[in-house]
Design an enzyme around this catalytic site. Structure first.
Site, PDB file in Angstrom:
ATOM      1  N   SER A  94      20.972  23.238  85.313  1.00 16.96           N
ATOM      2  CA  SER A  94      21.373  24.331  83.961  1.00 16.96           C
ATOM      3  C   SER A  94      21.252  25.284  84.350  1.00 16.96           C
ATOM      4  CB  SER A  94      20.188  24.189  82.791  1.00 16.96           C
ATOM      5  OG  SER A  94      20.321  24.708  82.181  1.00 16.96           O
ATOM      6  N   GLU A 116      30.018  25.255  73.287  1.00 15.96           N
ATOM      7  CA  GLU A 116      28.817  26.030  72.693  1.00 15.96           C
ATOM      8  C   GLU A 116      29.399  27.260  72.510  1.00 15.96           C
ATOM      9  OE1 GLU A 116      25.964  24.863  75.625  1.00 15.96           O
ATOM     10  OE2 GLU A 116      25.675  22.887  75.167  1.00 15.96           O
TER      11      GLU A 116
END
Ligand code: ZN
Length: 121
Positions: free
Chosen positions: A26, A85
């Site tokens: 991430s 996103e």
């Protein structure tokens, strides 16, 4: 681990990979990425509808001025590896953010990088 595991439980591995990075992959773990939301529209926090809120529109219009890019823009999943996103910002610095924006808004494309690879299992 908890976040990715949640999405695997909800969606299965293939869909989880579209919406969540595997543990250790991430951008949030670099300290350069933020998820933003708006207290006025909490139902759209971490949801695609954030991009349609006043805050989401402001972020899209002004992130680059502050050195951020919307890391997973709409229509770029085949390059970024992630679904849109509008809340996920990545700090790259003002000059780089302006360059990315001028190149169409996709970090990989602006940097001449290949599309995000699948994870090596
Ligand atoms: Zn994020």
């Amino acid at each position: 681990v908890r976040t990715y595991g949640h999405w695997v439980d909800e969606l299965g591995h293939a869909e989880a990979d579209r919406v969540s990075a595997r543990p250790g992959y991430s951008e949030h773990q670099t300290g350069l990425a933020w998820d933003v939301g708006d207290a006025a529209t909490p139902a759209c926090d971490l949801e695609a509808c954030f991009g349609d809120t006043a805050a989401g529109r402001w972020v899209a219009a002004h992130a680059a001025e502050y050195g951020f890019v919307i890391r997973y823009p709409a229509g770029a999943e085949d390059v970024t590896g992630f679904a849109h996103e509008p809340w996920h910002l990545r700090y790259v610095g003002s000059a780089e953010a302006a360059r990315v924006e001028a190149a169409g808004g996709v970090l990989e494309t602006a940097r001449g990088l290949p599309p995000a690879p699948d994870y090596a299992d």
